[in-house]
Write an enzyme that holds these catalytic residues in place. Structure first.
Site, PDB file in Angstrom:
ATOM      1  N   LYS A  58     -39.733   9.103  -9.446  1.00  0.00           N
ATOM      2  CA  LYS A  58     -40.210  10.143  -8.519  1.00  0.00           C
ATOM      3  C   LYS A  58     -41.739  10.096  -8.584  1.00  0.00           C
ATOM      4  O   LYS A  58     -42.350  10.571  -9.538  1.00  0.00           O
ATOM      5  CB  LYS A  58     -39.621  11.489  -8.949  1.00  0.00           C
ATOM      6  CG  LYS A  58     -40.374  12.719  -8.546  1.00  0.00           C
ATOM      7  CD  LYS A  58     -40.487  12.949  -7.055  1.00  0.00           C
ATOM      8  CE  LYS A  58     -41.376  14.156  -6.807  1.00  0.00           C
ATOM      9  NZ  LYS A  58     -42.791  13.795  -6.588  1.00  0.00           N
ATOM     10  N   THR A 101     -45.736  22.119 -15.572  1.00  0.00           N
ATOM     11  CA  THR A 101     -44.573  21.440 -14.976  1.00  0.00           C
ATOM     12  C   THR A 101     -43.634  20.968 -16.081  1.00  0.00           C
ATOM     13  O   THR A 101     -42.402  21.040 -15.940  1.00  0.00           O
ATOM     14  CB  THR A 101     -45.010  20.229 -14.105  1.00  0.00           C
ATOM     15  OG1 THR A 101     -46.142  20.584 -13.331  1.00  0.00           O
ATOM     16  CG2 THR A 101     -43.897  19.762 -13.200  1.00  0.00           C
ATOM     17  N   GLU A 117     -45.278  13.704 -21.320  1.00  0.00           N
ATOM     18  CA  GLU A 117     -46.696  13.357 -21.538  1.00  0.00           C
ATOM     19  C   GLU A 117     -47.490  14.328 -20.690  1.00  0.00           C
ATOM     20  O   GLU A 117     -47.452  14.253 -19.460  1.00  0.00           O
ATOM     21  CB  GLU A 117     -46.974  11.919 -21.081  1.00  0.00           C
ATOM     22  CG  GLU A 117     -46.232  10.846 -21.854  1.00  0.00           C
ATOM     23  CD  GLU A 117     -46.768  10.632 -23.254  1.00  0.00           C
ATOM     24  OE1 GLU A 117     -47.822  11.206 -23.593  1.00  0.00           O
ATOM     25  OE2 GLU A 117     -46.101   9.917 -24.022  1.00  0.00           O
ATOM     26  N   CYS A 162     -55.933  12.089 -18.392  1.00  0.00           N
ATOM     27  CA  CYS A 162     -55.423  13.008 -19.410  1.00  0.00           C
ATOM     28  C   CYS A 162     -56.158  12.842 -20.731  1.00  0.00           C
ATOM     29  O   CYS A 162     -56.221  13.765 -21.524  1.00  0.00           O
ATOM     30  CB  CYS A 162     -53.930  12.784 -19.607  1.00  0.00           C
ATOM     31  SG  CYS A 162     -53.520  11.082 -19.964  1.00  0.00           S
ATOM     32  N   GLU A 181     -57.780  22.464 -19.090  1.00  0.00           N
ATOM     33  CA  GLU A 181     -57.953  21.117 -18.538  1.00  0.00           C
ATOM     34  C   GLU A 181     -58.476  21.235 -17.111  1.00  0.00           C
ATOM     35  O   GLU A 181     -57.831  21.846 -16.257  1.00  0.00           O
ATOM     36  CB  GLU A 181     -56.605  20.391 -18.533  1.00  0.00           C
ATOM     37  CG  GLU A 181     -56.741  18.942 -18.102  1.00  0.00           C
ATOM     38  CD  GLU A 181     -55.401  18.217 -18.041  1.00  0.00           C
ATOM     39  OE1 GLU A 181     -54.440  18.788 -17.493  1.00  0.00           O
ATOM     40  OE2 GLU A 181     -55.325  17.082 -18.520  1.00  0.00           O
TER      41      GLU A 181
HETATM   42  P1  NAD Z   1     -47.912  17.568 -11.803  1.00  0.00           P
HETATM   43  O1  NAD Z   1     -47.244  18.181 -12.986  1.00  0.00           O
HETATM   44  O2  NAD Z   1     -48.355  18.460 -10.716  1.00  0.00           O
HETATM   45  O3  NAD Z   1     -46.962  16.493 -11.119  1.00  0.00           O
HETATM   46  C1  NAD Z   1     -46.451  15.384 -11.828  1.00  0.00           C
HETATM   47  C2  NAD Z   1     -45.167  14.927 -11.152  1.00  0.00           C
HETATM   48  O4  NAD Z   1     -44.183  15.951 -11.289  1.00  0.00           O
HETATM   49  C3  NAD Z   1     -45.300  14.668  -9.666  1.00  0.00           C
HETATM   50  O5  NAD Z   1     -44.487  13.563  -9.320  1.00  0.00           O
HETATM   51  C4  NAD Z   1     -44.753  15.947  -9.064  1.00  0.00           C
HETATM   52  O6  NAD Z   1     -44.262  15.774  -7.754  1.00  0.00           O
HETATM   53  C5  NAD Z   1     -43.624  16.272 -10.027  1.00  0.00           C
HETATM   54  N1  NAD Z   1     -43.253  17.687 -10.067  1.00  0.00           N
HETATM   55  C6  NAD Z   1     -43.991  18.764  -9.710  1.00  0.00           C
HETATM   56  N2  NAD Z   1     -43.284  19.895  -9.881  1.00  0.00           N
HETATM   57  C7  NAD Z   1     -42.065  19.531 -10.373  1.00  0.00           C
HETATM   58  C8  NAD Z   1     -40.911  20.250 -10.763  1.00  0.00           C
HETATM   59  N3  NAD Z   1     -40.853  21.580 -10.686  1.00  0.00           N
HETATM   60  N4  NAD Z   1     -39.844  19.572 -11.236  1.00  0.00           N
HETATM   61  C9  NAD Z   1     -39.890  18.219 -11.348  1.00  0.00           C
HETATM   62  N5  NAD Z   1     -40.971  17.480 -10.969  1.00  0.00           N
HETATM   63  C10 NAD Z   1     -42.048  18.132 -10.494  1.00  0.00           C
HETATM   64  O7  NAD Z   1     -49.115  16.716 -12.402  1.00  0.00           O
HETATM   65  P2  NAD Z   1     -50.218  15.904 -11.576  1.00  0.00           P
HETATM   66  O8  NAD Z   1     -51.160  16.907 -10.991  1.00  0.00           O
HETATM   67  O9  NAD Z   1     -49.567  14.887 -10.706  1.00  0.00           O
HETATM   68  O10 NAD Z   1     -50.950  15.082 -12.728  1.00  0.00           O
HETATM   69  C11 NAD Z   1     -52.025  15.570 -13.456  1.00  0.00           C
HETATM   70  C12 NAD Z   1     -51.562  16.035 -14.830  1.00  0.00           C
HETATM   71  O11 NAD Z   1     -50.913  14.966 -15.498  1.00  0.00           O
HETATM   72  C13 NAD Z   1     -52.692  16.454 -15.741  1.00  0.00           C
HETATM   73  O12 NAD Z   1     -52.342  17.618 -16.420  1.00  0.00           O
HETATM   74  C14 NAD Z   1     -52.790  15.289 -16.722  1.00  0.00           C
HETATM   75  O13 NAD Z   1     -53.363  15.610 -17.968  1.00  0.00           O
HETATM   76  C15 NAD Z   1     -51.376  14.875 -16.833  1.00  0.00           C
HETATM   77  N6  NAD Z   1     -51.283  13.506 -17.312  1.00  0.00           N
HETATM   78  C16 NAD Z   1     -50.851  13.294 -18.604  1.00  0.00           C
HETATM   79  C17 NAD Z   1     -50.788  11.997 -19.107  1.00  0.00           C
HETATM   80  C18 NAD Z   1     -50.322  11.728 -20.511  1.00  0.00           C
HETATM   81  O14 NAD Z   1     -49.964  10.598 -20.786  1.00  0.00           O
HETATM   82  N7  NAD Z   1     -50.288  12.713 -21.392  1.00  0.00           N
HETATM   83  C19 NAD Z   1     -51.164  10.920 -18.298  1.00  0.00           C
HETATM   84  C20 NAD Z   1     -51.592  11.174 -17.005  1.00  0.00           C
HETATM   85  C21 NAD Z   1     -51.644  12.481 -16.514  1.00  0.00           C
END
Ligand code: NAD
Length: 485
Positions: free
Chosen positions: A179, A236, A254, A288, A387
């Site tokens: 996804k 999330t 993650e 991240c 963040e």
């Molecule tokens: P997000 O949580 O908004 O979305 C991530 C994914 O989850 C997307 O595909 C989104 O469509 C999906 N999603 C959203 N709501 C959902 C739900 N209720 N149920 C299931 N899936 C859902 O995050 P983002 O804005 O895309 O990414 C940025 C975040 O990701 C930052 O917080 C960053 O720190 C984190 N991140 C962490 C790592 C790591 O390895 N720790 C790496 C990269 C990014």
């Protein structure tokens, strides 16, 4: 081959391009211009139901899990080669959909290919154990695939994070459903065609674009999905844990970070200030592992801050395809507004900007934002605790090693961090004491394909990469064989 021309993208299900049942689409913008880049099929829970049925049926058919691990590895190796061969086009899509510099996209795509190579080789090295049990017999463990796994990916490293999850999941013999994030679904979709070309059977690799609130939640809630691997925001992740609880699903997370750089006196200030800037502003701070909190020993606060701010000022902001650009646009207008809001909040909280953002020459069209540095901050401020995920960092002073550790740990997150020190003893003491999943000494590198990666505290659950990733994508089965006649 991946097309460089496509303007309409469908889902990738059962080895072919597939429209949404409703026929609905959503648009993907190009952050560098703000203009529409592509139309993508917008799936719903009904489409997810079909995709999961297919993934489950194909898993049960054992077309993939039933072949030898060596054979799976060979297919993954072909996929790695195809990714390298298509790197230029994939990187163009990555830059066009997400705004990162083209060089960063190229690095990302080649690293993703390297990740498939690593797990191609690892596929036949997933070992069980023989266990000297007290009963008279042979006891051994098998590592068997979990089944259907849903891989939910964010927008900041869309292709690389897809690879981190898909490669070990496929190596272990699972069926996968990716996804992608709605800002950046294109490169995960493009991977679909390459998986088919590499010889992955239909229905083993699927990509279901659509809103997280519908497509993501449908995947997490479906009882036929055995495991969720999620990367994204901590909030999330919390929601996913709640949805997964009734089905006792395997979940790895993650999540976000607020990582520190800790700079001690005695270091080469020019060299390390430059590295600290790279780690805070790479990918426009949408990382991240970004070291957005810079903790500096008071003895070197002034020269380090001067060098750091000078380096930030020299970052060129602009077109991500321009090789001189260091900071491209943010991913969306909404995200730019969110980051700008934090800058306003930082000023309201009493922080001082080390440079005026208006002084910067930033393109007007597109979602650009000038990098800023805050000084005069403390650990209670939102800009230091939360963040921001943009080109914003803050500098704080400390007097002792203990204070540096306390400040570094004074956050709900625990993903990464860097220590710059000339003393081996000090570096090792601090590296052990800071509560993060990864630390780098005299380096800003957090991720190695061969080593475990993940967070403490609210930065996550479980580890990706290296051989530890297989802990998520396999179940351990214990078998006892009686030796009695
Ligand atoms: P997000 O949580 O908004 O979305 C991530 C994914 O989850 C997307 O595909 C989104 O469509 C999906 N999603 C959203 N709501 C959902 C739900 N209720 N149920 C299931 N899936 C859902 O995050 P983002 O804005 O895309 O990414 C940025 C975040 O990701 C930052 O917080 C960053 O720190 C984190 N991140 C962490 C790592 C790591 O390895 N720790 C790496 C990269 C990014």
């Amino acid at each position: 081959m991946v097309s460089s021309e496509r303007s309409v993208w469908q889902a990738w299900i059962n080895g072919r391009w597939t429209d949404s049942i409703s026929g609905q689409k959503f648009s993907v913008d190009e952050p560098a211009t703000g203009l529409r880049l592509a139309e993508v099929s917008k799936l719903s829970s009904e489409d997810v139901d079909q995709a999961v049925s297919i993934a489950k049926r194909q898993f049960d058919s054992q077309q993939w899990s039933g072949i030898s691990a060596t054979a799976r590895g060979k297919v993954l190796y072909r996929l790695a080669t195809l990714i390298h061969d298509n790197a230029d086009v994939l990187a163009q899509w990555e830059t066009r959909q997400g705004g990162k510099t083209f060089q960063d996209s190229l690095d990302e795509v080649h690293t993703a290919a390297d990740c498939f190579e690593y797990y191609a080789g690892a596929a036949n090295k997933i070992f069980g154990h023989t266990i000297p049990v007290s009963a008279k017999g042979l006891d051994y463990t098998l590592r068997v695939p979990v089944g259907v796994v849903a891989l939910i990916v964010p927008w900041n490293f869309p292709f690389l994070i897809t690879a981190w999850k898909v490669a070990p999941a496929l190596a272990a013999g699972n069926s996968v459903i990716v996804k992608p994030a709605s800002y950046t679904p294109l490169t995960a979709l493009a991977l679909g065609e390459l998986t088919a070309e590499a010889g992955i059977p239909d229905g083993i690799f699927n990509v279901t674009p659509g809103p997280g609130s519908e497509v993501g939640e449908a995947l997490v809630s479906d009882p036929r999905v055995d495991k969720i691997a999620f990367t994204g925001e901590t909030t999330t992740g919390t929601r996913i844990l709640q949805l997964a609880a009734p089905g006792i699903k395997r979940v790895s997370l993650e999540l976000g970070g607020k990582s520190p750089t800790i700079a001690f006196s005695g270091i080469d200030i020019e060299r390390f200030a430059k590295l600290a800037v790279q780690s805070a502003y790479g990918n426009a701070g949408q990382d991240c592992c970004a070291r957005s909190r810079v903790l500096v020993e008071r003895k070197i606060l002034e020269p380090f801050t001067e060098a750091f701010v000078r380096n930030v000022k020299s970052l060129s902001v602009g077109n991500p395809f321009d090789p001189h650009t260091a900071v491209g646009p943010l991913v969306s207008q909404a995200h730019r507004n969110r980051v700008s809001h934090y800058i306003d909040l930082g000023l309201e909280e009493g922080g001082t900007l080390a440079m005026e953002p208006e002084d910067r020459n930033v393109p007007e069209q597109g979602y650009y934002l000038a990098p800023v540095v805050f000084t005069n901050v403390n650990s209670q401020m939102a800009i230091v605790r939360e963040e921001i995920f943009g080109p914003v960092s803050s500098i704080q002073a400390f007097d002792t090693e203990e204070e540096a550790i306390r400040l570094a740990n004074d956050t709900p997150y625990g993903l990464a961090g860097s220590i710059f020190s000339n003393s081996v003893g000090q570096a090792l003491r601090v590296a052990a004491a800071v509560r993060t999943g990864v630390m780098s000494v005299n380096s800003i590198k957090s991720v190695h394909l061969e080593a475990p990666f993940g967070g403490f505290k609210q930065s996550g659950l479980g580890r990706e990469l290296g051989m530890e990733a297989f802990d998520h994508y396999t179940e351990t089965k214990n078998i006892f064989v009686s030796l009695d006649d």
